[in-house]
Motif scaffolding. Sequence first.
Motif, PDB file in Angstrom:
ATOM      1  N   SER A 111     -21.141  34.683  11.801  1.00  0.00           N
ATOM      2  CA  SER A 111     -22.255  35.455  12.353  1.00  0.00           C
ATOM      3  C   SER A 111     -22.326  36.851  11.748  1.00  0.00           C
ATOM      4  N   VAL A 112     -21.187  37.517  11.671  1.00  0.00           N
ATOM      5  CA  VAL A 112     -21.166  38.884  11.128  1.00  0.00           C
ATOM      6  C   VAL A 112     -21.468  38.875   9.629  1.00  0.00           C
TER       7      VAL A 112
ATOM      8  N   VAL B 296     -21.814  29.847   4.718  1.00  0.00           N
ATOM      9  CA  VAL B 296     -21.871  30.565   5.990  1.00  0.00           C
ATOM     10  C   VAL B 296     -22.591  29.736   7.056  1.00  0.00           C
ATOM     11  N   THR B 297     -23.565  28.920   6.628  1.00  0.00           N
ATOM     12  CA  THR B 297     -24.256  28.042   7.572  1.00  0.00           C
ATOM     13  C   THR B 297     -23.331  26.925   8.038  1.00  0.00           C
ATOM     14  N   TYR B 298     -22.601  26.337   7.112  1.00  0.00           N
ATOM     15  CA  TYR B 298     -21.671  25.268   7.469  1.00  0.00           C
ATOM     16  C   TYR B 298     -20.577  25.799   8.384  1.00  0.00           C
ATOM     17  N   ALA B 299     -20.139  27.036   8.155  1.00  0.00           N
ATOM     18  CA  ALA B 299     -19.117  27.623   9.017  1.00  0.00           C
ATOM     19  C   ALA B 299     -19.616  27.768  10.447  1.00  0.00           C
ATOM     20  N   ALA B 300     -20.869  28.165  10.619  1.00  0.00           N
ATOM     21  CA  ALA B 300     -21.413  28.344  11.971  1.00  0.00           C
ATOM     22  C   ALA B 300     -21.575  27.018  12.695  1.00  0.00           C
ATOM     23  N   LEU B 301     -22.058  25.978  11.998  1.00  0.00           N
ATOM     24  CA  LEU B 301     -22.299  24.686  12.637  1.00  0.00           C
ATOM     25  C   LEU B 301     -21.046  23.826  12.721  1.00  0.00           C
ATOM     26  N   GLY B 302     -20.105  24.058  11.841  1.00  0.00           N
ATOM     27  CA  GLY B 302     -18.934  23.191  11.761  1.00  0.00           C
ATOM     28  C   GLY B 302     -17.889  23.436  12.820  1.00  0.00           C
ATOM     29  N   VAL B 303     -18.019  24.516  13.599  1.00  0.00           N
ATOM     30  CA  VAL B 303     -17.004  24.825  14.608  1.00  0.00           C
ATOM     31  C   VAL B 303     -17.493  24.554  16.025  1.00  0.00           C
TER      32      VAL B 303
ATOM     33  N   VAL C  75     -23.165  36.638   7.874  1.00  0.00           N
ATOM     34  CA  VAL C  75     -24.552  36.308   7.529  1.00  0.00           C
ATOM     35  C   VAL C  75     -25.466  37.508   7.782  1.00  0.00           C
ATOM     36  N   LEU C  76     -25.161  38.321   8.793  1.00  0.00           N
ATOM     37  CA  LEU C  76     -25.936  39.541   9.034  1.00  0.00           C
ATOM     38  C   LEU C  76     -25.778  40.504   7.851  1.00  0.00           C
ATOM     39  N   ILE C  77     -24.517  40.719   7.438  1.00  0.00           N
ATOM     40  CA  ILE C  77     -24.266  41.627   6.316  1.00  0.00           C
ATOM     41  C   ILE C  77     -24.881  41.084   5.037  1.00  0.00           C
ATOM     42  N   MET C  78     -24.778  39.767   4.840  1.00  0.00           N
ATOM     43  CA  MET C  78     -25.313  39.153   3.628  1.00  0.00           C
ATOM     44  C   MET C  78     -26.825  39.335   3.541  1.00  0.00           C
ATOM     45  N   ALA C  79     -27.517  39.116   4.667  1.00  0.00           N
ATOM     46  CA  ALA C  79     -28.969  39.273   4.655  1.00  0.00           C
ATOM     47  C   ALA C  79     -29.370  40.721   4.391  1.00  0.00           C
ATOM     48  N   ALA C  80     -28.653  41.662   5.033  1.00  0.00           N
ATOM     49  CA  ALA C  80     -28.988  43.074   4.869  1.00  0.00           C
ATOM     50  C   ALA C  80     -28.699  43.571   3.464  1.00  0.00           C
ATOM     51  N   SER C  81     -27.545  43.177   2.907  1.00  0.00           N
ATOM     52  CA  SER C  81     -27.097  43.758   1.645  1.00  0.00           C
ATOM     53  C   SER C  81     -27.544  42.972   0.421  1.00  0.00           C
ATOM     54  N   THR C  82     -27.882  41.698   0.602  1.00  0.00           N
ATOM     55  CA  THR C  82     -28.278  40.877  -0.539  1.00  0.00           C
ATOM     56  C   THR C  82     -29.794  40.717  -0.612  1.00  0.00           C
ATOM     57  N   PHE C  83     -30.432  40.403   0.521  1.00  0.00           N
ATOM     58  CA  PHE C  83     -31.874  40.179   0.526  1.00  0.00           C
ATOM     59  C   PHE C  83     -32.656  41.471   0.800  1.00  0.00           C
TER      60      PHE C  83
ATOM     61  N   MET D  20     -27.954  26.012  19.861  1.00  0.00           N
ATOM     62  CA  MET D  20     -27.553  27.400  20.080  1.00  0.00           C
ATOM     63  C   MET D  20     -26.837  27.964  18.855  1.00  0.00           C
ATOM     64  N   ALA D  21     -25.950  27.169  18.243  1.00  0.00           N
ATOM     65  CA  ALA D  21     -25.199  27.660  17.084  1.00  0.00           C
ATOM     66  C   ALA D  21     -26.123  28.020  15.931  1.00  0.00           C
ATOM     67  N   SER D  22     -27.091  27.148  15.632  1.00  0.00           N
ATOM     68  CA  SER D  22     -28.020  27.446  14.547  1.00  0.00           C
ATOM     69  C   SER D  22     -28.908  28.632  14.913  1.00  0.00           C
ATOM     70  N   GLY D  23     -29.252  28.743  16.205  1.00  0.00           N
ATOM     71  CA  GLY D  23     -30.035  29.890  16.648  1.00  0.00           C
ATOM     72  C   GLY D  23     -29.301  31.198  16.449  1.00  0.00           C
ATOM     73  N   VAL D  24     -28.010  31.211  16.789  1.00  0.00           N
ATOM     74  CA  VAL D  24     -27.199  32.422  16.603  1.00  0.00           C
ATOM     75  C   VAL D  24     -27.101  32.764  15.122  1.00  0.00           C
ATOM     76  N   ASN D  25     -26.805  31.759  14.291  1.00  0.00           N
ATOM     77  CA  ASN D  25     -26.654  31.987  12.865  1.00  0.00           C
ATOM     78  C   ASN D  25     -27.927  32.561  12.253  1.00  0.00           C
ATOM     79  N   ASN D  26     -29.058  31.967  12.586  1.00  0.00           N
ATOM     80  CA  ASN D  26     -30.316  32.436  12.012  1.00  0.00           C
ATOM     81  C   ASN D  26     -30.786  33.741  12.637  1.00  0.00           C
ATOM     82  N   THR D  27     -30.422  33.984  13.914  1.00  0.00           N
ATOM     83  CA  THR D  27     -30.735  35.280  14.514  1.00  0.00           C
ATOM     84  C   THR D  27     -30.034  36.399  13.775  1.00  0.00           C
ATOM     85  N   PHE D  28     -28.745  36.214  13.528  1.00  0.00           N
ATOM     86  CA  PHE D  28     -27.994  37.247  12.802  1.00  0.00           C
ATOM     87  C   PHE D  28     -28.542  37.414  11.384  1.00  0.00           C
ATOM     88  N   ARG D  29     -28.980  36.310  10.779  1.00  0.00           N
ATOM     89  CA  ARG D  29     -29.550  36.398   9.435  1.00  0.00           C
ATOM     90  C   ARG D  29     -30.827  37.242   9.433  1.00  0.00           C
ATOM     91  N   GLN D  30     -31.722  36.969  10.371  1.00  0.00           N
ATOM     92  CA  GLN D  30     -32.995  37.680  10.403  1.00  0.00           C
ATOM     93  C   GLN D  30     -32.845  39.119  10.903  1.00  0.00           C
TER      94      GLN D  30
END
Length: 465
Positions: A264-265, A371-378, A267-275, A386-396
Amino acid sequence: MTDRRWTLLVVCLATGVLLLNVAAPNVALPDVGRDLDAELGVLQWVISGYSLALAASLLTAGTLADLLGRRRMFLGGLGGFAAASALCAAAPSVLALVAGRAAQGLAGAVLLSSSLALLAQDFTGPARARAIGLWGATVAAAFAIGPLEGGLLTEAFGWRAIFVLDVAVALPCIPVAVRHLRESRDPDAGRVDWLGTATLSVGLFLGVFALTRGGVLGWGSGLIVACLAGAAVLLAAFVVVEQREREPMLDLGLFATPTFTGASVVVLIMAASTFGPFLYLTLFLLDVGGASPTAVGLQLLPLSSAAFVVSVLGGRFAGLLPVRVALPAGQLLCAAGLLAMRGLEASSPWTFLLPGLLAMGVGIGLANPAVTYAALGVVPAARSGMASGVNNTFRQVGLALGIAALGALLPSGAVASAAAFAAALDDILLVSAVGAGVGAVLALWLVRQRDFVAEPAPQAPSRGR
């Protein structure tokens, strides 16, 4: 073609069209500004307003998908996205366009939260890794191809054609989804957490508004201070609400698993710093470099090509490169690519960007599916909504915050001054590279292979109507 492959196809198509809308309008912003008489501070909301609406509603959409049915929500999201895109295409003013973009974000949240849950329910084990690899390739390709698509459409037909194409792609997906997707729900899903939705949505809006307008109004102005304070209070209230809510939209217990927290953390950093930096790199190439929208799209194309190839290969050979290796390695490559692009000038040839874009493309191709597989795989498949929602929320949230925070490094009037814009872009790339490096460290620290759970094979398809 099996129903499982149809699921993958329609999910990737739908995800691709909604994520094209993150980047495609970037190259059209100067044309939008001239056509609708809007300045940069307002035009930023054409991009961040979409991401913010998407982020603020993803968790609620994920809960609704678990409660009402993932297939049903996916179909509703497709229809809503097509309708919102039509509103954007017909927008008579920049405020109407921003409102249409927010509506796109709301529909996109429904679509995105249910799409990953559909993949999680139909694919397990190595097949899930391959499916998520292809989904990750779609995400990377859509984001990076977006500028080329936007450039071609803007030059040939005008910026409104970007949103007309959304309608043309979304509508044909509906009959395919009706025929081939199977319905599923979380049997333990509860009611919608509206108080959590309200505190999160308003808190995020106030925070992004403050970051976007702080450089213009002054960081000490009463409005900006009030917005920052309000954001802090409401986001803290959201955490308290979720702790006390019997059926929260965000199960904070998920963060007891270090890998889920890390995903989660990061993917947030990745979206902010990469995209995030790409909005300002695109504007620099357009406004300072004098390139056409199509030329800018072509200049950024090496990134998408590398990201797509690496994401596909990463899904096929996931067993050879563990998530805890792929994720930090991808982040480090992104950091190296960002640093390689510093020093860009108006007269620089397009090849100046090539090493950095290729490094970032490989990095995104490694990190995004990982990072997506890590969020859904646990988490169990029943919690995938909910897991995909959290992952994509942090991304956006990361994307919206990245655009806002990095934009604060762009001084007033920098767009009119080539030297000032170039200096600000160097700072933006440096800060982004540091962020990507921090993401790599956190991935190494938090992501653990032993946190992943095994899932039983999916049941035979049933298409409840």
